[in-house]
Design an enzyme around this catalytic site. Structure first.
Site, PDB file in Angstrom:
ATOM      1  N   TYR A 144      14.932  57.557  25.988  1.00  0.00           N
ATOM      2  CA  TYR A 144      16.382  57.398  25.769  1.00  0.00           C
ATOM      3  C   TYR A 144      17.019  56.647  27.008  1.00  0.00           C
ATOM      4  O   TYR A 144      16.695  56.672  27.924  1.00  0.00           O
ATOM      5  CB  TYR A 144      16.889  58.924  25.894  1.00  0.00           C
ATOM      6  CG  TYR A 144      18.536  59.109  25.799  1.00  0.00           C
ATOM      7  CD1 TYR A 144      19.096  59.079  24.498  1.00  0.00           C
ATOM      8  CD2 TYR A 144      19.112  59.479  27.111  1.00  0.00           C
ATOM      9  CE1 TYR A 144      20.353  59.050  24.331  1.00  0.00           C
ATOM     10  CE2 TYR A 144      20.589  59.231  26.955  1.00  0.00           C
ATOM     11  CZ  TYR A 144      21.157  59.177  25.518  1.00  0.00           C
ATOM     12  OH  TYR A 144      22.714  59.333  25.352  1.00  0.00           O
ATOM     13  N   ASP A 239      14.014  50.947  32.616  1.00  0.00           N
ATOM     14  CA  ASP A 239      15.125  51.954  32.696  1.00  0.00           C
ATOM     15  C   ASP A 239      14.906  52.942  33.891  1.00  0.00           C
ATOM     16  O   ASP A 239      14.082  53.764  33.537  1.00  0.00           O
ATOM     17  CB  ASP A 239      15.422  52.365  31.275  1.00  0.00           C
ATOM     18  CG  ASP A 239      16.605  53.617  31.457  1.00  0.00           C
ATOM     19  OD1 ASP A 239      17.260  53.874  32.412  1.00  0.00           O
ATOM     20  OD2 ASP A 239      17.177  53.824  30.342  1.00  0.00           O
ATOM     21  N   LYS A 267      22.474  57.568  37.910  1.00  0.00           N
ATOM     22  CA  LYS A 267      22.339  59.014  38.586  1.00  0.00           C
ATOM     23  C   LYS A 267      22.337  58.957  40.200  1.00  0.00           C
ATOM     24  O   LYS A 267      23.481  58.931  40.704  1.00  0.00           O
ATOM     25  CB  LYS A 267      20.962  59.525  37.958  1.00  0.00           C
ATOM     26  CG  LYS A 267      21.070  59.653  36.411  1.00  0.00           C
ATOM     27  CD  LYS A 267      20.237  60.745  35.862  1.00  0.00           C
ATOM     28  CE  LYS A 267      20.298  60.528  34.326  1.00  0.00           C
ATOM     29  NZ  LYS A 267      20.889  61.683  33.621  1.00  0.00           N
TER      30      LYS A 267
HETATM   31  N1  HOZ Z   1      21.519  62.703  28.376  1.00  0.00           N
HETATM   32  C1  HOZ Z   1      21.378  63.501  29.643  1.00  0.00           C
HETATM   33  C2  HOZ Z   1      20.209  63.870  30.082  1.00  0.00           C
HETATM   34  N2  HOZ Z   1      18.941  63.031  29.815  1.00  0.00           N
HETATM   35  C3  HOZ Z   1      22.371  64.535  29.602  1.00  0.00           C
HETATM   36  C4  HOZ Z   1      23.707  64.569  30.150  1.00  0.00           C
HETATM   37  C5  HOZ Z   1      24.584  65.549  30.248  1.00  0.00           C
HETATM   38  O1  HOZ Z   1      24.705  66.343  29.281  1.00  0.00           O
HETATM   39  O2  HOZ Z   1      25.152  65.731  31.369  1.00  0.00           O
END
Ligand code: HOZ
Length: 428
Positions: A144, A239, A267
């Site tokens: 992702y 990534d 992050k």
């Molecule tokens: N896509 C995020 C985790 N891989 C989730 C982010 C969130 O819900 O804060």
């Protein structure tokens, strides 16, 4: 466990937000329960609106490597806020943070700060296409890279959690240029380049996947990606939004000794504030406006609060790297192996994957090396486990297809408590 206030807050939120959330996995639908509403956190603990305390194993999905409300970051944010939350103009703090990043990631000669990982990957792809003059992009099933149109093809995280094959609203013509291949499979990459000669702009990969659950690269896999992209004149994009500053200060690329052409970060980079970055070889980065024809911009890019939190967090990691990373390794291996041993004793099929401080307990007998094997997991069994752990005050990521994390604020006592909770959960 009482959740009355959270339930009331959820019904209020459902009137205002689709599914009651600003990001899908948070709705807890994949684990068949109701999300506690968080009101504060400190160290490795979260508290909900009903006063329940939880041990946190998702760390805001990665950023909180030093625990919540880490005081140097809190103080830096307060100081920066007192000098105004945003200027929309250049500040010295941007270069201060950039120098720390460049030192940790020697492949990043130049960079740009943005406000999210999605912005970073989206722009990295645009740059790769402009630099190579090619249209196709290779990504991997279950990886992702945020929610830009062309990257929502066979994606992981919430897309995998909710079984969405490719998002509605993404035109076929856009998805057509994304080739989604199985992760950890070198022949699939070779075949894609053979089928699309001189047409593939880049290969984008989570070097250690976090978004189908934790899936590390097979021996030699990343090296092979580097070799093929170099031979074929395509760019290699790592990534490292999750792995950057987590697997080591210099991320997966330091750990595995690979130099990608472009890297995306987020992050931990912003110490919990909205912040992302993309960067890499100067000759590629210099085709961005105002030097070149590739456009990208952002009112809140390089935001002073995010820069301050990032500088405080990364400076600590840099200064204490000799203690931080071995501590994270000890904590993560103890909890990952301890829970795996309880599953084994109870006869519950669980496969444990771990890389440093990120890990996943997959509810399957299979070795998990790609999305197809991750998808053999019994997601109903995972959901039951999640609910029972939460009732005992252990908050795991609410999806089989997300990695769990530990922080330096976790303790061996927390690990023991988690193993005991898992023992009870497996006995049910
Ligand atoms: N896509 C995020 C985790 N891989 C989730 C982010 C969130 O819900 O804060």
């Amino acid at each position: 466990m009482q959740l009355d206030r959270s339930l009331a807050l959820q019904s209020r939120a459902e009137k205002l937000f689709p599914g009651g959330v600003d990001s899908p996995v948070r709705a807890f639908r994949a684990v068949g329960s109701n999300p506690p509403f968080v009101v504060k956190a400190a160290g490795a603990s979260l508290w909900d609106a009903d006063g329940n305390q939880y041990l946190d194993y998702f760390g805001s999905w990665g950023p909180m490597i030093l625990g919540h409300a880490f005081s140097p970051a809190v103080e830096a944010i307060q100081k920066a806020a007192a000098a105004s939350a945003s200027f929309g103009a250049s500040t010295p703090a941007e270069a201060d943070l950039a120098e720390i990043v460049a030192q940790a990631f020697p492949s990043i000669e130049k960079m740009r700060f943005v406000s999210s990982g999605t912005e970073a990957t989206m722009t990295a792809l645009r740059l790769a296409r402009a630099f190579t003059g090619r249209k196709y992009v290779v990504k991997f099933e279950g990886c992702y890279h945020g929610h830009a149109d062309g990257l929502l093809v066979k994606a992981g995280s919430g897309v995998a959690t909710f079984g969405i094959p490719g998002s509605a609203g993404v035109p076929e013509e856009v998805a057509h240029f994304t080739l989604a291949l199985p992760y950890n499979n070198v022949s699939a990459v070779e075949a894609a380049f053979a089928a699309h000669p001189n047409q593939i702009a880049c290969v984008i990969v989570e070097p250690v996947v976090g978004n189908m659950g934790c899936v590390p690269p097979a021996e030699g896999y990343l090296k092979a990606l580097r070799k093929i992209t170099q031979q074929q004149g395509a760019l290699l994009i790592f990534d490292e939004v999750i792995t950057g500053f987590r697997l080591s200060l210099g991320g997966a690329q330091e750990l595995y000794g690979i130099r990608p052409d472009l890297t995306t970060l987020g992050k931990i980079l912003g110490g919990g504030l909205p912040c992302g970055a993309f960067g890499g070889r100067a000759e590629i980065m210099d085709i961005l406006a105002p030097l070149g024809p590739v456009y990208q911009a952002g009112t809140l890019s390089g935001n002073p609060l995010a820069m301050a939190a990032g500088i405080a967090t990364l400076s600590y990691l840099k200064e204490h790297r000799g203690e931080v990373y071995p501590l994270l390794e000890r904590l993560a291996s103890s909890v990952a192996d301890g829970v795996a041993a309880e599953a084994k004793k109870a006869g519950v099929p669980v496969t444990t994957n771990r890389a440093g401080s990120m890990f996943t307990w997959f509810f399957t007998r299979e070795r998990v090396t790609d999305f197809a094997s991750a998808a053999t997991s019994d997601t109903a069994a995972f959901a039951r486990f999640h609910r029972t752990m939460l009732e005992q005050g252990v908050w795991l990521p609410p999806s089989q297809f997300e990695a769990a994390f530990v922080s330096t604020a976790h303790s061996m006592a927390d690990v023991e408590m988690t193993i005991a909770a898992a023992r009870r959960a497996f006995a049910q």
